[in-house]
Design an enzyme around this catalytic site. Structure first.
Site, PDB file in Angstrom:
ATOM      1  N   HIS A   6     -35.476 -26.512 -31.599  1.00 35.05           N
ATOM      2  CA  HIS A   6     -35.249 -25.949 -30.268  1.00 35.05           C
ATOM      3  C   HIS A   6     -36.543 -25.354 -29.700  1.00 35.05           C
ATOM      4  CE1 HIS A   6     -32.337 -23.224 -27.701  1.00 35.05           C
ATOM      5  NE2 HIS A   6     -33.306 -23.743 -26.972  1.00 35.05           N
ATOM      6  N   ALA A  70     -35.914 -24.906 -20.127  1.00 30.74           N
ATOM      7  CA  ALA A  70     -34.476 -24.943 -19.838  1.00 30.74           C
ATOM      8  C   ALA A  70     -34.127 -24.211 -18.542  1.00 30.74           C
ATOM      9  CB  ALA A  70     -33.694 -24.354 -21.001  1.00 30.74           C
ATOM     10  N   HIS A 176     -26.804 -26.666 -23.312  1.00 31.38           N
ATOM     11  CA  HIS A 176     -27.815 -25.696 -22.850  1.00 31.38           C
ATOM     12  C   HIS A 176     -27.750 -25.520 -21.342  1.00 31.38           C
ATOM     13  CE1 HIS A 176     -31.331 -23.259 -22.896  1.00 31.38           C
ATOM     14  NE2 HIS A 176     -31.748 -23.642 -24.078  1.00 31.38           N
ATOM     15  N   TYR A 192     -26.975 -17.701 -20.829  1.00 31.07           N
ATOM     16  CA  TYR A 192     -27.216 -18.607 -21.966  1.00 31.07           C
ATOM     17  C   TYR A 192     -26.140 -18.418 -23.044  1.00 31.07           C
ATOM     18  CZ  TYR A 192     -31.957 -20.322 -20.745  1.00 31.07           C
ATOM     19  OH  TYR A 192     -33.037 -20.935 -20.171  1.00 31.07           O
ATOM     20  N   GLU A 282     -36.943 -21.432 -30.629  1.00 22.57           N
ATOM     21  CA  GLU A 282     -37.139 -21.366 -29.168  1.00 22.57           C
ATOM     22  C   GLU A 282     -38.382 -20.516 -28.861  1.00 22.57           C
ATOM     23  OE1 GLU A 282     -33.868 -19.847 -26.779  1.00 22.57           O
ATOM     24  OE2 GLU A 282     -34.112 -21.449 -25.322  1.00 22.57           O
TER      25      GLU A 282
HETATM   26 ZN   LIG Z   1     -33.449 -23.214 -25.091  1.00 23.35          ZN
END
Ligand SMILES: [Zn+2]
Length: 341
Positions: A6, A70, A176, A192, A282
């Site tokens: 990710h 994202a 996502h 999120y 992430e």
């Molecule tokens: Zn993400």
């Protein structure tokens, strides 16, 4: 090998996001967008070498499964044509990163979704990214409206064209969401995590896994609230006569380790079987600071996994084996492209 499943290109050259701004403004003014900006390989190299690659080296990870930023997907902005042009530009940039740093990054596509537009319009981009770019997965936004939830739930047949394509290509989807345009939902603090939790619940109450027995989804950010509330979901599944939650979900749903403290990781590893956990950080993402309690970056999640009371074999599953299983094309892609074995 340590695979971080990710990562987003949060450090892309300034002119890329600049063009996005111009594209949206031109759309609002009823004008065509300006031509796409030029970005040299050196400019891209700089952003990666000083960013994600540097962090990989510092933390001792090897490969990041890499997708466009994202929060920048912004599926609620413009219309379907705007989303298509933006997704194309973003995916192309990811392909360039993966081509420049073949050993360190492999691509995942963002989709040209738009609120209340059939996801059928994403199929061409999925084909393109898998066939031409060698991407190994997609990010699927369950709420292209950006916090207003105007599309049907993930169990609805509305989404089935994408699921058919995922099975055809043997690629998983990470559920996502993108930025929130609803001020009651902070993008990374609530939207999120809500998206992760809602996505799990939508799939749980659906026939998706009966209709697509081999399909795979990754719920990011440690699964939102799901692992913490596993008992609630077990009970809900039982009351709804859906059977055992583990039978219902764990062949098809996986959780990443983007959880930014050790107690959270301990809970994840205690509740969710090791087979269903994929290492992820992430990094250079939502939480970039240093935790004063540990002196380390919150998103340096490898440190937490290292401390879990699991065997070396179990940790290897989390760090590598599960990603190779869930991303069905990953091993093949790395071998075919002569990157890593
Ligand atoms: Zn993400």
């Amino acid at each position: 090998m340590i695979i971080d499943c990710h990562g987003h290109y949060t450090t892309s050259p300034r002119q890329h996001e600049g063009w996005r701004q111009q594209q949206i403004e031109a759309h609002a003014a009823g004008k065509p967008p300006p031509p796409r900006p030029t970005m040299t390989d050196d400019e891209i190299r700089q952003t990666i070498e000083g960013g994600q690659l540097k962090v990989q080296r510092e933390r001792g990870t090897d490969l990041t499964i890499f997708s466009p930023r994202a929060a920048g997907m912004g599926h609620h902005l413009g219309d379907a044509t705007i989303s298509e042009a933006w997704a194309t530009a973003c995916n192309e940039l990811i392909y360039r990163v993966c081509s420049l740093f073949r050993k360190n990054f492999v691509g995942v596509a963002m989709l040209p979704q738009s609120a209340r537009v059939s996801p059928k319009n994403c199929l061409h981009e999925i084909d393109r990214c898998v066939n031409q770019y060698g991407f190994v997965g997609i990010n699927l936004n369950p709420d292209p409206s950006g916090g207003h939830w105007q599309d049907p739930p993930l169990g609805d047949r509305y989404w089935y064209p994408v699921y058919e394509k995922m099975v055809e290509h043997d690629i998983p989807a990470m559920i996502h969401v993108s930025a929130s345009c609803n001020p009651t939902h902070h993008t990374t603090g609530s939207h999120y995590l809500n998206g992760d939790t809602a996505g799990f619940n939508q799939l749980m109450t659906s026939s998706v896994f009966k209709d697509f027995p081999t399909i795979k989804f990754i719920i990011p950010h440690g699964g939102g609230a799901v692992p913490y509330h596993w008992g609630r979901y077990r009970g809900l599944a039982q009351d709804a006569k859906l059977g055992l939650l583990s039978d219902l979900m764990l062949n098809n749903v996986f959780f990443d380790t983007c959880v930014y403290h050790l107690p959270g990781q301990e809970l994840l590893a205690k509740v969710i079987p090791v087979d269903n956990i994929l290492f992820a950080s992430e990094m250079i993402g939502a939480v970039r600071g240093i935790d004063p309690e540990t002196g380390h970056h919150y998103d340096d999640t490898k440190r937490y996994i290292d401390q879990l009371p699991l065997s070396a074999e179990q940790k290897a599953q989390i760090f590598e084996g599960n990603a190779r299983r869930v991303y069905g094309r990953l091993s093949r892609t790395l071998e075919q492209q002569g990157r890593r074995s």
